[in-house]
Design a protein around this motif. Structure first.
Motif, PDB file in Angstrom:
ATOM      1  N   GLU A 117      31.137  39.453  38.510  1.00 36.74           N
ATOM      2  CA  GLU A 117      32.255  39.367  37.569  1.00 36.74           C
ATOM      3  C   GLU A 117      32.470  40.684  36.830  1.00 36.74           C
ATOM      4  O   GLU A 117      33.607  41.083  36.581  1.00 36.74           O
ATOM      5  CB  GLU A 117      32.033  38.217  36.585  1.00 36.74           C
ATOM      6  N   THR A 118      31.389  41.366  36.495  1.00 35.28           N
ATOM      7  CA  THR A 118      31.492  42.661  35.824  1.00 35.28           C
ATOM      8  C   THR A 118      32.222  43.663  36.716  1.00 35.28           C
ATOM      9  O   THR A 118      33.128  44.374  36.266  1.00 35.28           O
ATOM     10  CB  THR A 118      30.091  43.199  35.464  1.00 35.28           C
ATOM     11  N   LYS A 119      31.847  43.715  37.989  1.00 37.80           N
ATOM     12  CA  LYS A 119      32.495  44.633  38.937  1.00 37.80           C
ATOM     13  C   LYS A 119      33.943  44.242  39.187  1.00 37.80           C
ATOM     14  O   LYS A 119      34.823  45.110  39.286  1.00 37.80           O
ATOM     15  CB  LYS A 119      31.741  44.659  40.267  1.00 37.80           C
ATOM     16  N   ILE A 120      34.206  42.952  39.283  1.00 38.78           N
ATOM     17  CA  ILE A 120      35.583  42.482  39.513  1.00 38.78           C
ATOM     18  C   ILE A 120      36.451  42.819  38.308  1.00 38.78           C
ATOM     19  O   ILE A 120      37.578  43.299  38.458  1.00 38.78           O
ATOM     20  CB  ILE A 120      35.593  40.973  39.834  1.00 38.78           C
ATOM     21  N   ASP A 121      35.944  42.603  37.103  1.00 33.84           N
ATOM     22  CA  ASP A 121      36.704  42.938  35.898  1.00 33.84           C
ATOM     23  C   ASP A 121      37.030  44.426  35.836  1.00 33.84           C
ATOM     24  O   ASP A 121      38.087  44.819  35.359  1.00 33.84           O
ATOM     25  CB  ASP A 121      35.945  42.520  34.645  1.00 33.84           C
ATOM     26  N   ALA A 122      36.124  45.267  36.338  1.00 34.39           N
ATOM     27  CA  ALA A 122      36.354  46.718  36.328  1.00 34.39           C
ATOM     28  C   ALA A 122      37.510  47.111  37.246  1.00 34.39           C
ATOM     29  O   ALA A 122      38.110  48.178  37.067  1.00 34.39           O
ATOM     30  CB  ALA A 122      35.079  47.450  36.728  1.00 34.39           C
ATOM     31  N   LEU A 123      37.852  46.256  38.210  1.00 34.55           N
ATOM     32  CA  LEU A 123      38.963  46.557  39.115  1.00 34.55           C
ATOM     33  C   LEU A 123      40.308  46.560  38.392  1.00 34.55           C
ATOM     34  O   LEU A 123      41.284  47.107  38.913  1.00 34.55           O
ATOM     35  CB  LEU A 123      39.004  45.551  40.273  1.00 34.55           C
ATOM     36  N   THR A 124      40.396  45.970  37.209  1.00 38.53           N
ATOM     37  CA  THR A 124      41.660  45.965  36.470  1.00 38.53           C
ATOM     38  C   THR A 124      42.084  47.369  36.087  1.00 38.53           C
ATOM     39  O   THR A 124      43.261  47.689  36.086  1.00 38.53           O
ATOM     40  CB  THR A 124      41.591  45.092  35.200  1.00 38.53           C
TER      41      THR A 124
END
Length: 86
Positions: free
Chosen positions: A27-34
Motif C-alpha cells: 500500500e505504501t508503494k501504491i500510494d507513492a504512485l500518485t
C-alpha cells in the motif's frame, strides 16, 4: 500532477489475501504512485501497450498508467512466481 489510484476487483481481492505486513508495504508503494507513476525501478511489460510493474520484495504490482485522465489502475498484485501468467 497528482494521479488517482483505482483497483480492478481482482487486485483488491489479491491484496486482501496477503499478510498485513506485506499489505502495508504494498500500500505504501501504491500510494507513492500518485505522485510518480514511473518510479525508479519500474518496468514496462512486454506484450502490453500500457502495462507496468513495480517490485516490492518478492511481490509485484502490475498496473496501467492513463496519463490522459491522470489515473493509475492496479491490475494484479501477487508473488513473483504467480503474477505473470495471464
Amino acid at each position: 500532477m497528482v494521479y488517482s489510484i483505482d483497483f480492478k476487483p481482482i487486485a483488491k481481492r489479491q491484496l486482501a489475501k496477503l499478510h498485513k505486513t506485506i499489505q502495508h508495504r504494498l500500500e505504501t508503494k501504491i500510494d507513492a504512485l500518485t505522485g510518480n507513476p514511473r518510479p525508479h525501478g519500474y518496468k514496462k511489460l512486454q506484450g502490453f501497450e500500457n502495462r507496468y510493474r513495480i517490485r516490492v520484495g518478492d511481490y509485484r504490482v502490475i498496473y496501467e498508467i492513463h496519463d490522459d485522465v491522470l489515473l493509475v489502475l492496479i491490475v494484479k498484485i501477487g508473488h513473483r512466481r504467480d503474477i505473470y501468467g495471464d
